[in-house]
Design a protein around this motif. Structure first.
Motif, short mmCIF file in Angstrom:
data_model
loop_
_atom_site.label_atom_id
_atom_site.label_comp_id
_atom_site.label_asym_id
_atom_site.label_seq_id
_atom_site.Cartn_x
_atom_site.Cartn_y
_atom_site.Cartn_z
N PHE A 1 -70.56 51.12 -0.37
CA PHE A 1 -69.84 50.80 0.87
C PHE A 1 -69.29 52.07 1.51
N GLN A 2 -69.19 52.03 2.83
CA GLN A 2 -68.59 53.12 3.58
C GLN A 2 -67.65 52.52 4.62
N LEU A 3 -66.56 53.21 4.86
CA LEU A 3 -65.60 52.79 5.88
C LEU A 3 -65.75 53.70 7.08
N ASN A 4 -65.98 53.10 8.22
CA ASN A 4 -66.13 53.87 9.45
C ASN A 4 -64.96 53.54 10.39
N LEU A 5 -64.25 54.57 10.78
CA LEU A 5 -63.13 54.41 11.72
C LEU A 5 -63.43 55.26 12.95
N GLU A 6 -63.22 54.69 14.10
CA GLU A 6 -63.55 55.44 15.31
C GLU A 6 -62.62 55.07 16.44
N SER A 7 -62.30 56.05 17.24
CA SER A 7 -61.49 55.80 18.42
C SER A 7 -62.17 56.42 19.63
N GLN A 8 -62.05 55.74 20.74
CA GLN A 8 -62.61 56.26 21.99
C GLN A 8 -61.43 56.52 22.93
N PHE A 9 -61.39 57.72 23.43
CA PHE A 9 -60.23 58.15 24.20
C PHE A 9 -60.57 58.22 25.68
N ALA A 10 -59.58 57.83 26.50
CA ALA A 10 -59.76 57.95 27.94
C ALA A 10 -58.48 57.47 28.60
N LYS A 11 -58.64 56.88 29.78
CA LYS A 11 -57.48 56.31 30.45
C LYS A 11 -56.87 55.21 29.58
N ARG A 12 -57.72 54.52 28.90
CA ARG A 12 -57.28 53.55 27.90
C ARG A 12 -57.91 53.94 26.56
#
Lengths: 252, 314
Positions: free
Chosen positions: A230-241
């Protein structure tokens, strides 16, 4: 090479802070495919909290909670095709004022509709640690979202059904990835996107198209092995929101 | 209600061939037994499969007893047991085991033989040609995935019966398998729970086995049209399987029936040839099936009652 990597990182991180952009899609994942070999398969379950700014005279903020299941298959070394199928709700928080004549008093809320995503990604290792990749990904909501909203038109109260039909988006981006200790991958990148949805509030608003307010965004994430494949993937997308997502991936 | 009746009739007709194949499969579990059972009462050494089984007990329970059980799983069990225990033909001849004999009465033999013939004909005239055509169109990996999908859907049958047997470890294991295969197996089409890193054991269980655990004997032997070999006790399993199988609750009912028929065709396509081999090997296929059926069922129950100790003999 080091100068190139540093400049690329700087550029990508700068894009992440680019003002006025809006996130659009679900997680893109690390640029390096989960299965490096041809024919390898990975599956995942994930959740995304997604915000996007749409514009058609008036800015509207779409908020979605997306739960999905993902299946990916390597079709060549470092190339992967993946698909997601899931459900997503929709809230539009800025429909309270549509025009001077037409005003509504409620937010738009609708429950789960099916959504699907198809994507392809490729990766090129620059060294044992660094590598670059690119992806193309599209998402389509199969259902029509609808909600009864109350409002006034020229001062006369009304109740009508607000339609938001088949939101979709297309995203393409590049990313830089670094292998750090214990199999952990860190990545960051920039992407271009286009998203659309049709809306109507008959008879007051005929069917019209909403499009994303901006076209570029940045993203960053981690991919962490958690054992037993198993792998845990965390991601965020940055912008106005800001959007964020997580997935638990199993490489078969 | 009408759909339930319709479903029962259709299942009875369609599965008959499947039933033939399945139970022949069981017989094929140990071909040595096939020619030794020309009596109306079967006597089988109970320890032949499990006598030297070792610590991997779940493997021994991996394939169970529903009359729809597939032969591939049965082979898997016997092979797994043999591998784990180093059990082979030489051991069979040389070692002396404590012998326990299973018997079953067959007062309905004329009826049962007629039903056996009916199921046999249905298999060769209907199910086999359909399954052969289907296997030419759909590749084997896809058919295996579909088989996994339907098997995953039957989780409530295994889970509830493990609980009824007070086998909480088995229930937890089945719950884990269902969760992993549903979430990371694309709804059950893949079987990641069995992959090396996870290796969550199967604990197959059914209502007939549960009754057997609590001391109910098999009663008498009966061959149901469509469902194949069974016993008075195991016949109750048919109803509970329908009750606990989510496919039974698909609305409208004809979709449920179609799904069940499709599952049978798909499963049969993965086992074409097994039944034919058994028929060729057996002097009297009816007796061989009866013999294999009762020894398989009772052995399953015995093992569940007295799990083999690691490296030891029960």
């Amino acid at each position: 090479m080091k100068r190139f990597i540093v400049m690329t990182m700087f550029l990508l991180l700068s894009l992440c802070r680019y003002p006025g952009t809006a996130p659009a899609a679900g997680p893109f994942g690390p640029p390096e495919p989960f299965t490096e070999a041809k024919g390898g398969i990975h599956t995942a379950i994930g959740y995304t909290y997604k915000k996007d700014c749409y514009e058609n005279g008036v800015e509207r903020i779409f908020t979605q909670n997306i739960f999905y299941s993902e299946l990916g298959r390597g079709f060549a070394r470092y190339f992967e095709l993946y698909g997601r199928f899931g459900i997503a709700d929709l809230e539009v928080g800025n429909v309270t004022r549509i025009s001077d004549e037409l005003q509504t008093s409620e937010d738009f809320n609708d429950n789960w509709q099916f959504t699907g995503t198809l994507g392809v990604k490729g990766y090129y290792p620059l060294s044992e640690i660094f590598g670059v990749g690119a992806f193309l990904q599209g998402t389509y909501s199969f259902g029509d979202y609808r909600d009864d909203v109350r409002g006034t038109f020229n001062g006369v109260a009304f109740t009508s059904e607000y339609y938001i039909e088949n939101p979709w988006d297309v995203n393409a981006g590049i990313a830089l990835q670094a292998h750090v200790t214990s199999g952990i991958k860190v990545y960051t990148g920039a992407y271009l996107y286009h998203s659309e949805a049709k809306i109507s509030l008959l008879p007051y608003i005929p069917e019209s198209t909403l499009k994303n307010e901006t076209r570029i965004g940045g993203f960053a994430g981690f991919n962490i092995p958690i054992g037993r494949g198993f792998q845990l993937n965390l991601e965020s997308q940055f912008a106005k929101r800001v959007s964020a997502g997580m997935a638990i991936v199993l490489v078969h | 209600m009408k759909y339930a009746v319709l479903q029962a009739v259709l299942i009875a007709v369609i599965i008959s061939a499947s039933g033939c194949a399945h139970h022949n499969d069981r017989a094929a579990m140990d071909p040595r037994e096939l020619n030794s059972s020309a009596e109306s009462t079967d006597r089988v050494p109970s320890s032949e499969v499990s006598g030297k089984s070792s610590e991997n007990q779940p493997v021994m329970f991996a394939s169970s007893s529903t009359i729809e059980r597939n032969l591939g799983e049965t082979y898997k069990i016997s092979q797994a047991v043999e591998m784990k225990s180093g059990f082979n033909d030489d051991d069979w001849e040389e070692e002396e085991w404590e012998q326990e004999e299973f018997t079953i009465a067959d007062p309905l033999e004329p009826f049962n033989r007629a039903m056996f013939q009916f199921n046999d004909t249905l298999y060769f005239r209907v199910l086999k040609p359909v399954a052969q055509g289907y296997s030419k169109v759909v590749p084997k990996p896809a058919r295996s995935g579909i088989s996994h999908f339907f098997d995953n859907l039957k989780f409530p049958i295994r889970f509830v019966n493990n609980l009824l047997q007070a086998n909480f470890k088995g229930a937890c294991s089945e719950l884990g398998r269902f969760t992993v295969n549903t979430l990371w197996g694309v709804g059950g089409f893949l079987d990641p729970a069995s992959k090396k890193e996870l290796a969550i054991p199967e604990y197959d269980a059914d209502f007939g086995q549960t009754l057997g655990m609590y001391g109910f004997g098999p009663g008498f032997y009966i061959v149901w049209p469509g469902f194949g070999p069974s016993s008075a006790r195991d016949t109750l399993e048919i109803g509970t399987n329908i009750f606990l199988n989510p496919v039974s609750y698909v609305d409208p009912g004809y979709i449920s029936i179609a799904a069940r028929a499709y599952e049978i065709v798909n499963d049969t396509s993965l086992r074409i040839g097994d039944y034919e081999i058994l028929k060729e090997a057996a002097i009297d296929p009816y007796v061989s099936l009866r013999h294999a059926y009762i020894q398989y069922r009772e052995e399953m129950i015995r093992q569940r009652k007295n799990p083999p100790k690691p490296g030891g003999i029960n």
